[in-house]
Design a protein around this motif. Structure first.
Motif, mmCIF file in Angstrom:
data_model
loop_
_atom_site.group_PDB
_atom_site.id
_atom_site.type_symbol
_atom_site.label_atom_id
_atom_site.label_comp_id
_atom_site.label_asym_id
_atom_site.label_seq_id
_atom_site.Cartn_x
_atom_site.Cartn_y
_atom_site.Cartn_z
ATOM 1 N N GLN A 1 52.647 160.846 76.148
ATOM 2 C CA GLN A 1 52.218 159.713 75.095
ATOM 3 C C GLN A 1 52.944 160.243 73.858
ATOM 4 N N MET A 2 53.887 159.656 73.142
ATOM 5 C CA MET A 2 54.370 160.069 71.887
ATOM 6 C C MET A 2 54.056 158.972 70.819
ATOM 7 N N VAL A 3 53.484 159.333 69.601
ATOM 8 C CA VAL A 3 53.314 158.588 68.552
ATOM 9 C C VAL A 3 54.058 159.418 67.237
ATOM 10 N N ASP A 4 55.036 158.687 66.802
ATOM 11 C CA ASP A 4 55.693 159.225 65.286
ATOM 12 C C ASP A 4 54.995 158.543 64.068
ATOM 13 N N ARG B 1 61.704 168.581 62.665
ATOM 14 C CA ARG B 1 60.255 167.765 62.570
ATOM 15 C C ARG B 1 59.175 168.610 62.891
ATOM 16 N N LYS B 2 58.136 168.105 61.985
ATOM 17 C CA LYS B 2 56.812 168.801 62.616
ATOM 18 C C LYS B 2 56.385 167.791 63.583
ATOM 19 N N SER B 3 55.276 168.540 64.584
ATOM 20 C CA SER B 3 54.954 167.988 65.783
ATOM 21 C C SER B 3 53.615 168.480 65.960
ATOM 22 N N GLU B 4 52.759 167.991 66.643
ATOM 23 C CA GLU B 4 51.441 168.235 67.379
ATOM 24 C C GLU B 4 51.428 167.940 68.990
ATOM 25 N N VAL B 5 50.936 168.746 69.644
ATOM 26 C CA VAL B 5 50.793 168.477 71.092
ATOM 27 C C VAL B 5 49.280 168.500 71.508
ATOM 28 N N PHE C 1 52.373 164.307 70.386
ATOM 29 C CA PHE C 1 52.193 164.116 71.782
ATOM 30 C C PHE C 1 51.105 164.286 72.513
ATOM 31 N N ASP C 2 50.549 163.566 73.385
ATOM 32 C CA ASP C 2 49.262 163.759 74.154
ATOM 33 C C ASP C 2 49.753 163.809 75.618
ATOM 34 N N HIS C 3 48.858 164.291 76.569
ATOM 35 C CA HIS C 3 49.257 164.500 77.843
ATOM 36 C C HIS C 3 48.021 164.492 78.771
ATOM 37 N N PRO C 4 47.836 163.864 79.939
ATOM 38 C CA PRO C 4 46.699 164.078 80.442
ATOM 39 C C PRO C 4 46.480 165.420 81.295
ATOM 40 N N CYS C 5 45.247 165.874 81.368
ATOM 41 C CA CYS C 5 44.958 167.165 82.007
ATOM 42 C C CYS C 5 44.318 167.171 83.445
ATOM 43 N N TYR D 1 49.293 173.415 77.499
ATOM 44 C CA TYR D 1 50.056 172.277 77.461
ATOM 45 C C TYR D 1 51.703 172.730 77.626
ATOM 46 N N ARG D 2 52.156 172.201 78.752
ATOM 47 C CA ARG D 2 53.516 173.022 79.292
ATOM 48 C C ARG D 2 54.738 171.900 79.084
ATOM 49 N N PRO D 3 54.624 170.529 79.285
ATOM 50 C CA PRO D 3 55.800 169.576 78.794
ATOM 51 C C PRO D 3 56.254 169.663 77.520
ATOM 52 N N LEU D 4 56.482 170.845 76.883
ATOM 53 C CA LEU D 4 56.807 170.845 75.318
ATOM 54 C C LEU D 4 58.266 170.360 75.244
ATOM 55 N N ALA D 5 58.428 169.692 74.209
ATOM 56 C CA ALA D 5 59.904 168.968 73.653
ATOM 57 C C ALA D 5 59.809 168.563 72.139
#
Length: 339
Positions: free
Chosen positions: A315-318, A187-191, A325-329, A178-182
């Motif tokens: 796609q981001m959901v808080d 905050r806690k986050s999950e990608v 964060f979810d991203h296509p593969c 998963y490359r597009p980390l931001a």
């Protein structure tokens, strides 16, 4: 920095031979010392050792022993002519070293958990990574002296093979990234990246998904707080294959015992969990950056690699507690040449 490298057992005896010969002994390769100033971070050096094998080697276990200061290293087997030059320690750029090239020319042998000083990758009896004749091992290394005193550090990698007649299952590589980390500050986050293995397997191999996962290892840095690997779209729903809440500094690789069959599933999702305690958005990178990588082993006849699509949209959901964060593969398969 010292460029001295000591290789023990430089020539690994050929596996196999007439019936009755014992299996080859474990072989150890040591590199160093590397000299680091207080607070110094070092990347850009590579190490390699030719195996001198005239026959295939079947690796059942790999042990890495390091000293303080070794942040991370990914080890590959490649043909001897790849990244040509003397063995030992060398500048990666001088031979155009690249992990994608290494993985394409050969395959992953071992990956070190971040800042783990001792780590063992041990497969079940009869399960092994095959290394073809006339190969060598190679790795880029990343060092970090987090102390306020000078540091001299070294590493030792030990390969334990088994005899060809004892091999029941041959393993190869699977990896997601998963490359597009931001990662948002404070905050806690999950990608997550979710790869459609069944669809690509049908198109590339020509058959339904039919292989199993034997081993799973995540890679992240100091903000990482765990990972989850999930089989998606099975006959009874999604199933978590492997997970951990481990932080860096401890071995995170996990044998999947028994091996997890992906037959009947559609996708595999890989998730990294982070807690960004800084006041800045953290992105992909070395040093103060972060990473999210999964590396594993399967009994597939193909090597598999998946990464976040450069043409996709995150796609981001808080949910108030965690930012998701979810991203296509984009997924790729490469046939394995049986040695």
């Amino acid at each position: 920095m010292s460029k001295r490298a000591v290789l023990l057992g430089v020539c690994l005896a050929a596996c196999g031979g007439p019936d009755g010969l014992p299996a080859p002994e474990p072989q150890t390769y040591t590199f160093g010392p590397f000299d680091l100033d207080p607070g110094e971070e070092m990347f850009g050096d590579c190490v390699s050792a030719s195996l001198g094998n005239d026959e295939p080697i079947y690796v059942n276990a790999v042990d890495l022993v390091t000293q303080s200061g070794f942040h991370h290293s990914n080890w590959f087997w490649v043909p001897e002519a790849t990244f040509a030059g003397p063995d030992g320690i060398w500048d990666c750029d001088s031979r155009a070293y690249d992990e994608v090239v290494a993985g394409g020319a050969g395959a992953v042998l071992f990956a070190q958990s971040t800042q783990s000083v001792t780590e063992r990758q041990q497969f079940p009896e009869g399960v092994a990574i095959p290394i073809p004749p006339r190969s060598k091992i190679v790795s880029g290394i990343h060092l970090l002296n987090a102390s306020d005193v000078p540091l001299a550090t070294a590493l030792a990698l030990t390969i334990t093979p088994i005899a060809p007649e004892d091999v029941v299952t041959k393993l190869t590589t699977i990896a997601f990234m998963y490359r597009p980390l931001a990662l948002p500050p404070q905050r806690k986050s999950e990608v997550s990246v979710e790869c459609d293995l069944a669809d690509v397997h049908q198109r590339v191999v020509g058959t339904p998904l039919d292989f199993s996962l034997f081993y799973a290892l995540p890679h992240y840095h100091s903000l990482g707080r765990g990972f989850e690997l999930t089989a998606v779209g099975g006959p009874n729903g999604d199933v978590v294959i492997a997970s951990s809440d481990g932080a860096i500094g401890e071995p995170l690789g996990k044998n999947i015992d028994p091996a997890f069959s992906l037959e009947g599933f559609q996708k595999v999702r890989f998730t990294c969990k982070f807690d960004n305690t800084t006041d800045r958005t953290v992105r992909w990178g070395l040093g103060e950056g972060e990473m999210c990588v999964f590396q594993g082993f399967t009994d597939s006849i193909y090597k598999w690699g998946g990464q976040t699509s450069p043409n996709g949209t995150t796609q981001m959901v808080d949910d108030g507690e965690v930012v998701h964060f979810d991203h296509p593969c984009d997924l790729y398969g490469f046939p394995v040449v049986d040695p």
